[in-house]
Design a protein around this motif. Structure first.
Motif, PDB file in Angstrom:
ATOM      1  N   PRO A 186      26.761  -7.588 -25.738  1.00  0.00           N
ATOM      2  CA  PRO A 186      27.700  -6.495 -25.479  1.00  0.00           C
ATOM      3  C   PRO A 186      27.025  -5.143 -25.705  1.00  0.00           C
ATOM      4  CG  PRO A 186      28.495  -8.033 -27.181  1.00  0.00           C
ATOM      5  CD  PRO A 186      27.044  -8.280 -26.990  1.00  0.00           C
ATOM      6  N   PRO A 187      27.657  -4.050 -25.318  1.00  0.00           N
ATOM      7  CA  PRO A 187      27.164  -2.718 -25.685  1.00  0.00           C
ATOM      8  C   PRO A 187      27.071  -2.591 -27.212  1.00  0.00           C
ATOM      9  CG  PRO A 187      28.880  -2.548 -24.022  1.00  0.00           C
ATOM     10  CD  PRO A 187      28.856  -3.968 -24.461  1.00  0.00           C
ATOM     11  N   ASP A 188      26.183  -1.707 -27.677  1.00  0.00           N
ATOM     12  CA  ASP A 188      25.928  -1.561 -29.118  1.00  0.00           C
ATOM     13  C   ASP A 188      27.208  -1.334 -29.918  1.00  0.00           C
ATOM     14  OD1 ASP A 188      23.294  -1.906 -28.559  1.00  0.00           O
ATOM     15  OD2 ASP A 188      22.718   0.205 -28.818  1.00  0.00           O
ATOM     16  N   GLU A 210      30.200  -2.220 -29.319  1.00  0.00           N
ATOM     17  CA  GLU A 210      31.034  -3.420 -29.408  1.00  0.00           C
ATOM     18  C   GLU A 210      30.404  -4.457 -30.342  1.00  0.00           C
ATOM     19  OE1 GLU A 210      33.634  -6.412 -26.554  1.00  0.00           O
ATOM     20  OE2 GLU A 210      32.221  -4.992 -25.651  1.00  0.00           O
ATOM     21  N   GLN A 211      29.072  -4.518 -30.360  1.00  0.00           N
ATOM     22  CA  GLN A 211      28.414  -5.393 -31.331  1.00  0.00           C
ATOM     23  C   GLN A 211      28.820  -5.009 -32.751  1.00  0.00           C
ATOM     24  OE1 GLN A 211      24.150  -6.010 -30.865  1.00  0.00           O
ATOM     25  NE2 GLN A 211      24.281  -5.526 -28.675  1.00  0.00           N
ATOM     26  N   SER A 226      31.172  -5.755 -18.750  1.00  0.00           N
ATOM     27  CA  SER A 226      30.190  -4.789 -19.256  1.00  0.00           C
ATOM     28  C   SER A 226      29.074  -5.443 -20.070  1.00  0.00           C
ATOM     29  CB  SER A 226      30.890  -3.734 -20.119  1.00  0.00           C
ATOM     30  OG  SER A 226      31.518  -4.336 -21.244  1.00  0.00           O
ATOM     31  N   TRP A 227      29.149  -6.735 -20.275  1.00  0.00           N
ATOM     32  CA  TRP A 227      28.134  -7.432 -21.062  1.00  0.00           C
ATOM     33  C   TRP A 227      26.950  -7.836 -20.189  1.00  0.00           C
ATOM     34  CZ3 TRP A 227      30.227 -11.263 -25.291  1.00  0.00           C
ATOM     35  CH2 TRP A 227      31.158 -10.598 -26.096  1.00  0.00           C
ATOM     36  N   GLU A 228      25.799  -8.046 -20.830  1.00  0.00           N
ATOM     37  CA  GLU A 228      24.605  -8.554 -20.160  1.00  0.00           C
ATOM     38  C   GLU A 228      24.233  -9.908 -20.753  1.00  0.00           C
ATOM     39  OE1 GLU A 228      21.363  -5.503 -19.398  1.00  0.00           O
ATOM     40  OE2 GLU A 228      22.460  -4.518 -21.034  1.00  0.00           O
TER      41      GLU A 228
END
Length: 415
Positions: free
Chosen positions: A365-367, A369-370, A217-219
């Motif tokens: 990562p998605p917000d 998860e950050q 799911s990470w970019e």
């Protein structure tokens, strides 16, 4: 010493207080496997020589150097006089070692000067200041034995020497213990961050990326996608007295930003264009390959200041999680990437420009998860910050005590 000492104290040259003042080998024997240890300044720790980190030389070379008095005895004071100046310890190990010429070996007359008192004096700002005065205030890169022998040493009566050394050694023990705790916390943080920044929180599916395996799911994004403006280099006017304030490059550390080094610069209208605000993100753009690209978040401490030309200011979009970006850019993987991108063939100074910085790639990562990663790492950072503050306070206390006790400004009771 320029100051007078108290009644009952003496002032003598180190040569008058010592049985022997020499140094180690003036040539470097070749390294062999399973040989005998030879120590350099790099092998000196707080109170010991780290034998495990020493090079090995042949038994024949070792015997020759021992015959030439390059081996310290128990009770000798070792002083680093070349490269890193001022590392000092009393040799108390049963290990048979020899040393190179960067280390001086001092054997005191114990009826006049106690080794542990000399250890404290040689590591004090008083002694280093005396050396600098002899070099007309220039930076000291090497201490010759002649200067070491002739430096005047204040000598209290032996019971007072013993008490002074005991007080300062007890502070050293607190410093050493605190530094050990910091080292362990830094290792914990490094391991935790490496785990979080490659595996994330609770992921079971991963994918290949240009940065290696990351959660599905990470970019991977360029830093430019997170910036709202182009990076802006700082400004370095001439230094002056009682002018505007500027940060020093040394504020940036491998573990983040500590705005402790300030210098006074010429007042100028142009300075206003580089005035820092609380929360500004800074990066060193010119340094050694190991240190280039260090980052930190500026925290205002009541006095406005600018940042120097060797730094650049990064302005992120409001949606960016700068605390997460900071931890990401401090991670070993990103530090390696930045070092590789820096331009220059010399290891003493390489540079980053605006385009290189914008091209830095980071996993995102998605917000939510950050935020989770920051919540995990924040307690470690808080503990590290507290320990470093304690270390700084204890080191300041040690300097103050040295100035008072080693000059006799404050006398100690020996009853």
């Amino acid at each position: 010493m320029s100051e007078q000492v108290p009644e009952g104290w003496g002032v003598n040259s180190l040569s008058d207080l010592s049985k022997k003042i020499t140094d180690g080998s003036h040539y470097s024997p070749p390294t062999v496997e399973n040989g005998c240890p030879i120590a350099t300044v790099e092998n000196m720790r707080h109170s010991t020589i780290d034998i495990s980190s020493c090079r090995s030389i042949s038994e024949e070379e070792f015997t020759n150097l021992t015959a030439n008095s390059c081996n310290p005895k128990i009770g000798d004071v070792l002083f680093s006089k070349d490269g890193t100046i001022g590392k000092t310890l009393v040799f108390q190990q049963s290990d048979n070692i020899v040393v190179l010429s960067s280390i001086a070996i001092i054997r005191t007359e114990n009826s006049k000067l106690l080794p542990h008192f000399l250890e404290q004096f040689l590591s004090s700002p008083i002694f280093i200041g005396e050396l600098e005065n002899r070099k007309s205030g220039s930076a000291i890169r090497r201490v010759v034995l002649g200067d070491l022998k002739s430096i005047p040493i204040p000598t209290p009566p032996l019971p007072e020497q013993k008490k002074i050394a005991s007080i300062l050694t007890s502070v050293d023990e607190v410093i050493e213990k605190t530094q050990s705790q910091i080292d362990k916390l830094q290792d914990l943080k490094k391991g935790t961050m490496n785990e979080l920044l490659t595996k994330g929180i609770g992921h079971t599916e991963f994918k290949d990326s240009e940065l290696g395996r990351i959660p599905k799911s990470w970019e991977v994004k360029k830093l430019s996608e997170l910036l709202s403006k182009n990076p802006k280099n700082g400004f370095s006017p001439k230094e002056t007295e009682n002018g505007d304030l500027s940060l020093g490059l040394g504020c940036l550390r491998k573990d983040g930003f500590l705005p402790t080094q300030l210098k006074s610069i010429e007042p100028s209208e142009r300075n206003k264009d580089f005035l820092l605000k609380d929360g500004d993100f800074l990066m060193s753009r010119s340094n050694t390959r190991e240190l280039v690209g260090l980052v930190g978040i500026f925290r205002d401490f009541g006095r406005g200041c600018i940042y120097p030309d060797l730094m650049m200011r990064l302005t992120f979009k409001k949606s960016a999680n700068v605390d997460f970006i900071l931890q990401m850019l401090l991670s070993s993987a990103l530090r390696t990437q930045i070092s590789r991108l820096a331009q220059g063939t010399s290891e003493t100074m390489v540079k980053l420009n605006s385009q290189i910085v914008k091209d830095i790639r980071i996993p995102v990562p998605p917000d939510i998860e950050q935020d989770g990663i920051i919540r995990i790492i924040s307690p470690i950072n808080k503990c590290l910050s507290d320990k470093k503050q304690k270390l700084h306070q204890t080191q300041s206390l040690k300097k103050s005590l040295m100035q008072d006790l080693l000059t006799g400004k404050v006398r100690v009771s020996v009853n």
